[in-house]
Write an enzyme that holds these catalytic residues in place. Structure first.
Site, mmCIF file in Angstrom:
data_model
loop_
_atom_site.group_PDB
_atom_site.id
_atom_site.type_symbol
_atom_site.label_atom_id
_atom_site.label_comp_id
_atom_site.label_asym_id
_atom_site.label_seq_id
_atom_site.Cartn_x
_atom_site.Cartn_y
_atom_site.Cartn_z
ATOM 1 N N ASP A 114 41.349 28.962 -24.615
ATOM 2 C CA ASP A 114 41.871 29.392 -23.626
ATOM 3 C C ASP A 114 41.881 31.682 -23.602
ATOM 4 O OD1 ASP A 114 42.462 27.392 -22.293
ATOM 5 O OD2 ASP A 114 44.287 27.107 -23.731
ATOM 6 N N HIS A 126 39.058 23.616 -26.610
ATOM 7 C CA HIS A 126 39.838 22.207 -25.864
ATOM 8 C C HIS A 126 39.083 21.399 -24.732
ATOM 9 C CE1 HIS A 126 41.958 25.290 -24.735
ATOM 10 N NE2 HIS A 126 42.719 24.378 -23.926
#
Length: 277
Positions: free
Chosen positions: A99, A253
């Site tokens: 992120d 992820h």
């Protein structure tokens, strides 16, 4: 309050029970969660119906919170962004990413809360960047040491998808102005554990700065493929009111986009970290 921590994959991931995340964390609970995060890299909790204020309070126990430059947020709690397939184009989440790695100080971690999930599909995968790095050969580790890579917001948020209307275009241009590309080490050292991990990702990494374009493309393809091998990953099947809390410094992820036309709604609070080294 005594936490019950059950590992669910050799590389990373643990399920945590014995805590109500809606309540303010005690000093003991905070320390236990922090240690569990360091040990397991991503933590999962069932049956935690967090309100946005509770989610933000929980995440803020671990650092300052980020307000995303592109995604919409909860109006009364702007630090909690909304990932809703009826409101957003979420293809940028359906690939391996870390992120906001385009920031000068990328995220320490994030708290993700499942608000609405499809009856099946829509799982999320996490991969341990430290396990992937440790499995590399010594000659390749030596090659990567000292190299840096560029991370660019525009790679996952291209103008063609996020600047369609005039209002969106203005917001997109402001996001790019405030978030220019950043360079980070290809191999990052965790500031607490000292473990080393790969810090390149398909979502935002555009090139390795010290290599030619052809060399950079080849090495990045190798690292992206290597990092996604099953033995470095864990897969979570969401239920409504699940919460995941992960260490963004040492993981990547991938939100699997296999559930359409069903709707999926998630809330995320992102915790700012420090400059990678």
């Amino acid at each position: 309050m005594s936490l019950i921590i059950t590992p669910i994959s050799p590389a990373l991931g643990a399920r945590v029970e014995g805590i109500d995340l809606r309540q303010p964390l005690s000093r003991e609970s905070h320390q236990a969660l922090h240690q569990a995060l360091l040990d397991h890299q991503v933590l999962f909790f069932r049956d935690q119906p967090l309100e946005p204020t509770q989610q933000a309070r929980l995440a803020a126990c671990f650092g300052d919170l980020h307000i995303h430059p592109i995604y919409p947020s909860v109006p009364e709690q702007p630090e909690v962004l909304i990932l809703d397939t009826e409101r957003n184009d979420l293809r940028d989440n359906a690939l391996w990413h870390s992120d906001v790695s385009f920031l000068k100080t990328p995220a320490l971690g994030a708290v993700l809360s499942a608000k609405q999930v499809p009856p099946y599909g829509g799982d999320t995968l996490w991969a341990s960047s430290s396990a992937a790095y440790e499995a590399l050969s010594e000659p390749l580790k030596r090659l990567l040491d000292g190299l840096t890579a560029t991370h660019d917001l525009s790679k996952s948020f291209p103008e063609s998808r996020f600047a369609v209307s005039e209002q969106d275009r203005l917001r997109f241009e402001e996001a790019k102005r405030r978030n220019p590309p950043s360079s980070h080490p290809v191999v990052r050292t965790h500031p607490v554990t000292g473990r080393r991990g790969l810090f390149v990702n398909e979502g935002f990494t555009t090139r390795i700065n010290e290599l030619s374009e052809a060399e950079s493309d080849a090495i990045l393809r190798l690292l992206f493929s290597h990092s996604a091998q099953p033995q470095f990953t864990v897969r979570w099947q969401w239920q409504q009111d699940d919460v995941a809390f992960w260490d963004n410094r040492i993981t990547q992820h991938f939100a699997i986009d296999d559930y359409r036309p069903q709707r999926r709604v998630m809330h995320r609070a992102t915790i700012l970290g420090d400059a990678p080294f």
